[in-house]
Design an enzyme around this catalytic site. Structure first.
Site, PDB file in Angstrom:
ATOM      1  N   SER A   1       7.662  -5.510   6.196  1.00 30.24           N
ATOM      2  CA  SER A   1       7.245  -6.545   7.151  1.00 30.24           C
ATOM      3  C   SER A   1       8.081  -7.823   7.084  1.00 30.24           C
ATOM      4  CB  SER A   1       5.782  -6.898   6.916  1.00 30.24           C
ATOM      5  OG  SER A   1       5.033  -5.733   6.726  1.00 30.24           O
TER       6      SER A   1
ATOM      7  N   ASP B   1       6.165  -3.578  10.249  1.00 32.30           N
ATOM      8  CA  ASP B   1       4.730  -3.271  10.329  1.00 32.30           C
ATOM      9  C   ASP B   1       4.208  -3.278  11.772  1.00 32.30           C
ATOM     10  OD1 ASP B   1       5.101  -6.028  10.350  1.00 32.30           O
ATOM     11  OD2 ASP B   1       3.263  -6.473   9.274  1.00 32.30           O
TER      12      ASP B   1
ATOM     13  N   ARG C   1       0.833  -1.181   0.000  1.00 31.37           N
ATOM     14  CA  ARG C   1       0.000   0.000   0.000  1.00 31.37           C
ATOM     15  C   ARG C   1       0.870   1.234   0.000  1.00 31.37           C
ATOM     16  NH1 ARG C   1      -4.514   1.044   2.969  1.00 31.37           N
ATOM     17  NH2 ARG C   1      -3.080   1.875   4.516  1.00 31.37           N
TER      18      ARG C   1
HETATM   19 MG    MG Z   1       0.602  -5.945   6.500  1.00 27.90          MG
END
Ligand code: MG
Ligand code: ADP
Length: 465
Positions: free
Chosen positions: A147, A200, A78
């Site tokens: 992440s 994250d 994102r």
């Molecule tokens: Mg994630």
């Protein structure tokens, strides 16, 4: 009758080997705490990396300006921009865009992956307008949520330790992921500085704290699983730098790699691990997270098909295919509340390729989903309980003082969308804590908190701050 007996035998064995009685969970929590302490000491044999995030201050609410964030997770990434307005105006405006990662890029080269990401980011920057405002002469800044386990060298640099989840990309391990991203942005002609590199979990913790001052830990339950929490800097023997002024340091536990003989591995777990991209690694993650739950269910159904002809005399060929049963489908089957389990029947037809399943077969399938989801949720609850123990927030104080309110920020598609999973997790936490201590604990969904969190950390570590 013979078939029925065989089905019963397999189910009984599955129930037994996947069971997680509360006493077992307590043992797992204790083992996790022991590993956390070893990790903080820097014990090289320790499974838990307990990574130092270089985040010693969480957002205060005073952050202001235009910041970008990029969140590279397991299945999607994102991009996000946010205009922060300081204490009064807070988040003035935010926009984001989600892009799915083409599977071939997850096993390709580092350069291809970063070029793809940078191109999507550049495209997103081109659509900036309206309320977003960058002061004259300033460079755009980005918080990069990544992440995967990283050996952080500073708040804005760090080298990749290993890929996890579905990623297996040559040439990135050992490299500074910020410099990889920066080079790719340059190739795109995008002038942007990475001001913060955050896991994250750390981003979610920062985003959670911005909204609620009592957030002390963050847990991700998505494609993978991980947790971060606020530790006392003087409780981190391996930290050799100056003690931060705040006295705190956020630790990224990388608990997905937790491994212990307390964790009961079934034959299904062992086989899945053996055939995975990273055998022997991320054992706790493989029992809990979204990438794997559906696959464990598939393996159990396959066993039932083989040994007990659950789907008739021939084993459905589609059921032999690893990862055909995805966790969102498992969740849809598990939540089917219709009297004839119609949704479940349709899923079995679409995914496994068997039309006309009997009601009994559907009930059995749902029961298997229940066993696997419940185990994952209970193991995740044991992890959270471990962190609460580490923080000394697992029981009511004996000195008569009141129990501080404790908030855990949770995020990830598994927690957000799999209701039976999240409700089992919460019930198990209450069970472990007892009613009184549980009443001061809040598990809060921090929806996409990691993106906002990363942009907040970019703001507090801005070159202009
Ligand atoms: Mg994630
Ligand atoms: P990531 O972990 O890749 O950053 P998310 O937090 O969005 O991304 O989590 C996506 C994962 O969440 C999926 O891989 C899937 O395993 C799980 N998931 C998504 N939707 C559902 C659902 N409806 N039920 C169960 N699990 C889901």
């Amino acid at each position: 009758a013979e078939r029925k007996r065989k089905v019963g035998d397999v189910i009984e064995e599955v129930e037994r080997t996947l069971s997680t009685p509360t006493a077992l969970l307590r043992g797992i929590s204790d083992a996790l705490v022991t590993e956390m302490e070893r990790g903080l000491r820097g014990d090289i044999h320790c499974q838990l990396k307990m990574l130092i995030s270089y985040v010693d201050n969480l957002p205060t609410g005073d952050e202001h300006g235009l910041f970008y964030a990029l969140d590279l997770g397991g299945t999607n990434f994102r991009v996000l921009r946010v205009q922060l307005g300081g204490r009064e105006k807070r988040v003035v405006k935010q926009e984001s865009k989600e892009v799915s990662i083409p599977p071939h890029l997850m096993v390709g080269t580092s350069m291809e992956l970063f070029d793809f990401i940078a191109a999507a980011l550049a495209e997103f920057v081109d659509t900036e307008g309206g309320l977003f405002h960058l002061p004259e002469g300033r460079q755009r800044e980005l918080g990069f949520t990544f992440s995967f386990p990283v050996n952080q060298l500073s708040i804005s640099s760090g080298t990749l330790i290993k890929w996890t989840k579905g990623f297996s990309i040559s040439g990135t391990v050992g490299e500074d992921v910020v410099s990889e991203l920066s080079k790719a942005m340059e190739r795109q002609g995008l002038d942007m500085k990475v001001s913060a590199l955050v896991n994250d979990t750390v981003g979610t913790l920062a985003g959670g704290r911005y909204l609620d001052n009592d957030v002390v830990a963050a847990v991700i339950l998505g494609t993978g699983t991980n947790a971060a929490y606020v530790e006392h800097a003087n409780a981190i023997p391996k930290w050799t730098g100056l003690l931060p002024k705040s006295g705190n340091m956020v630790i990224n536990t990388e608990w997905g790699s937790f491994k212990s003989d307390k964790l009961p591995l079934s034959e299904y777990d062992k086989a899945m691990d053996f055939e995975s991209l990273n055998p022997g690694e991320q054992i706790y993650e493989k029992m809990i997270s979204g990438m794997y739950l559906g696959e464990i269910v598939r393996r159990i159904l396959l066993k039932l098909a083989h040994d007990a002809a659950l789907f008739g005399d021939v084993v459905p060929p589609k059921l032999e295919q690893p990862f055909v049963l995805r966790t969102p489908d498992m969740s849809a089957m598990h939540h089917d509340a219709s009297h004839d389990l119609k949704v479940l029947g349709t899923k079995l037809k679409d995914i496994v390729g068997v039309a006309d399943t009997s009601l009994e077969v559907r009930y059995i399938t749902r029961h298997i989903c229940d066993i696997v989801a419940e185990r994952g949720a209970r193991l995740a609850a044991a992890g959270i309980y471990g962190i609460l123990k580490k923080l000394g927030r697992d029981k009511v104080p004996t000195d008569g003082s009141t129990m501080p309110r404790t908030v855990i920020a949770l995020d990830g598609g598994l927690y957000e969308h799999y209701r039976k999973f999240s409700s089992c997790l919460e019930a198990t936490l209450t069970d472990l804590l007892g009613d009184e201590a549980a009443s001061s604990l809040v598990a809060k969904l921090a929806n996409d908190g990691s993106g906002i969190g990363a942009s907040l950390l970019a703001a507090s570590h801005s070159q202009y701050a």
